[in-house]
Design an enzyme around this catalytic site. Structure first.
Site, PDB file in Angstrom:
ATOM      1  CB  SER A   7      -0.877   0.003   1.251  1.00 19.46           C
ATOM      2  OG  SER A   7      -0.042   0.153   2.394  1.00 19.46           O
ATOM      3  CG  ASP A  19      -3.856  -2.048  -2.421  1.00 22.46           C
ATOM      4  OD1 ASP A  19      -4.654  -1.993  -3.374  1.00 22.46           O
ATOM      5  OD2 ASP A  19      -4.190  -2.368  -1.264  1.00 22.46           O
ATOM      6  CG  HIS A  20      -6.477   1.345  -2.112  1.00 22.66           C
ATOM      7  ND1 HIS A  20      -7.614   1.927  -2.628  1.00 22.66           N
ATOM      8  CD2 HIS A  20      -6.818   0.088  -1.773  1.00 22.66           C
ATOM      9  CE1 HIS A  20      -8.594   1.050  -2.595  1.00 22.66           C
ATOM     10  NE2 HIS A  20      -8.132  -0.081  -2.098  1.00 22.66           N
ATOM     11  CG  HIS A  29     -10.830  -1.326   1.956  1.00 24.89           C
ATOM     12  ND1 HIS A  29     -11.102  -0.193   1.233  1.00 24.89           N
ATOM     13  CD2 HIS A  29     -10.220  -2.181   1.097  1.00 24.89           C
ATOM     14  CE1 HIS A  29     -10.669  -0.353  -0.001  1.00 24.89           C
ATOM     15  NE2 HIS A  29     -10.134  -1.545  -0.117  1.00 24.89           N
ATOM     16  N   GLY A  30     -11.279  -3.759   5.708  1.00 22.12           N
ATOM     17  CA  GLY A  30     -11.185  -3.993   7.149  1.00 22.12           C
ATOM     18  C   GLY A  30     -12.185  -5.043   7.595  1.00 22.12           C
ATOM     19  CG  HIS A  83     -10.307  -3.114  -3.653  1.00 17.29           C
ATOM     20  ND1 HIS A  83      -9.141  -2.527  -3.232  1.00 17.29           N
ATOM     21  CD2 HIS A  83     -10.219  -3.210  -4.996  1.00 17.29           C
ATOM     22  CE1 HIS A  83      -8.380  -2.278  -4.277  1.00 17.29           C
ATOM     23  NE2 HIS A  83      -9.009  -2.670  -5.371  1.00 17.29           N
ATOM     24  N   GLY A  84     -11.421  -5.514  -0.254  1.00 15.59           N
ATOM     25  CA  GLY A  84     -12.027  -5.824   1.042  1.00 15.59           C
ATOM     26  C   GLY A  84     -12.338  -7.299   1.188  1.00 15.59           C
ATOM     27  CB  THR A 118     -10.435  -9.174   5.505  1.00 15.75           C
ATOM     28  OG1 THR A 118      -9.082  -9.209   5.079  1.00 15.75           O
ATOM     29  CG2 THR A 118     -10.554  -9.642   6.952  1.00 15.75           C
ATOM     30  CB  VAL A 167      -6.846 -11.070   1.232  1.00 13.55           C
ATOM     31  CG1 VAL A 167      -6.933 -11.410   2.718  1.00 13.55           C
ATOM     32  CG2 VAL A 167      -7.929 -11.810   0.446  1.00 13.55           C
TER      33      VAL A 167
HETATM   34  P1  13P Z   1      -9.162  -6.050   3.456  1.00 15.59           P
HETATM   35  O1  13P Z   1      -8.109  -5.398   4.314  1.00 15.59           O
HETATM   36  O2  13P Z   1     -10.540  -5.770   3.920  1.00 15.59           O
HETATM   37  O3  13P Z   1      -8.895  -7.481   3.226  1.00 15.59           O
HETATM   38  O4  13P Z   1      -9.040  -5.321   2.026  1.00 15.59           O
HETATM   39  C1  13P Z   1      -7.815  -5.321   1.366  1.00 15.59           C
HETATM   40  C2  13P Z   1      -7.871  -4.524   0.133  1.00 15.59           C
HETATM   41  O5  13P Z   1      -8.890  -4.431  -0.524  1.00 15.59           O
HETATM   42  C3  13P Z   1      -6.640  -3.855  -0.276  1.00 15.59           C
HETATM   43  O6  13P Z   1      -6.824  -3.054  -1.384  1.00 15.59           O
END
Ligand code: 13P
Length: 285
Positions: free
Chosen positions: A50, A82-83, A180-181, A208-209, A211, A231
């Protein structure tokens, strides 16, 4: 092996209906675990740093670390920023040898998002670096990007074709219910929206997201044509919990940092292997 790009990985994944896992790393131990998990699964893998991780590790240092790991890797490795919202950092990462970057202009108005993402694509092309961008706003907290639930906006399918065409991106991050998170409540993905977007573009789509989304829901998206699953938080939590556990277990006289850190690699490898197997990419390397 040289690093590969999203162009090398995602079109095939989409065609064969599997997704390539993309995992955030923050240091050597989790990075090594991600690669070990991918090798065990014999799967291609996307290793993501990131913007915050790049500021922590250093852009050239992160690039050097993963390029070094990829040299002897038994599977294709893509190193992806990332991002990123800092365009100077994106350019530095491209020059440092990242094989892929994500420009995140999703908080900007549509026209600005197109213009700024297209400029990054033009820059990255000269370095054979692929580009992912985001349309719509994924909710939750991803390091420096915090999107309150009420500000999260799902991707409007009608905006997708022109966005993909005019930016020239290699992968599109869409917002259709993931956050996310860790989730505060059961995530509800909008599968109809995903289906509508898939009908309107050939561009590989990114979830994305990853998790906390039930694996069956992710698999349903992949069967429909989704090609990349991110993830992050799950690995971060595993890293932190392992350190906590080792601090409690290792003798107070111990001062070799490796005694505390070594198990992180195996813990991350196990998670990554399990995800890649669930995403259908095991054996595809
Ligand atoms: P999580 O942290 O929710 O797994 O998302 C990760 C993500 O999308 C990174 O770009």
């Amino acid at each position: 092996m040289e690093l590969v790009t999203l162009r090398d990985l995602l079109p095939r994944a989409k065609k064969e209906r599997y997704a390539v896992g993309a995992f955030n790393f923050n240091g050597y131990e989790d990075a090594a675990g991600i690669l070990a998990g991918a090798e065990e699964a014999r799967s291609p893998v996307i290793m993501m740093a990131s913007q915050g991780a790049c500021q922590y590790i250093g852009v050239y240092e992160a690039a050097g670390l993963v390029q070094g790991m990829a040299k002897r890797a038994k599977v294709p490795v893509c190193l992806h920023l990332d991002h990123a919202t800092d365009y100077d950092l994106i350019k530095e990462a491209v020059k440092a040898g990242f094989s892929s970057v994500m420009v995140d202009a999703s908080a900007k108005p549509y026209e600005d998002n197109i213009r700024e993402s297209a400029a990054i694509v033009r820059f990255a092309r000269d370095y054979n670096c692929s580009v992912e961008a985001e349309l719509g706003k994924v909710g939750g907290k991803e390091e420096h990007i915090v999107v309150e639930d009420r500000s999260a906006t799902f991707t409007d399918p009608a905006e997708v074709p022109r966005y993909v065409e005019e930016t020239g991106i290699d992968a599109l991050a869409i917002a259709f219910g993931s956050v996310h998170g860790f989730y505060k409540s059961e995530p509800k993905l909008d599968f109809e929206r995903l289906a509508a977007i898939l009908k309107l573009t050939d561009c590989p789509l990114v979830l994305h997201g990853g998790t906390g989304i039930p694996i069956a829901d992710i698999q349903r998206c992949i069967t429909m044509g989704l090609a990349k699953v991110n993830v992050g938080t799950e690995l971060k939590a595993a890293f932190a919990n392992t350190i906590r556990k080792m601090c409690a277990e290792v003798s107070p006289d111990e001062f070799d940092p490796r005694k505390f850190l070594k198990p992180v690699k195996a813990v991350c490898a196990a998670i990554v292997k399990e995800k890649l197997t669930a995403f259908g990419s095991a054996g595809k390397a």
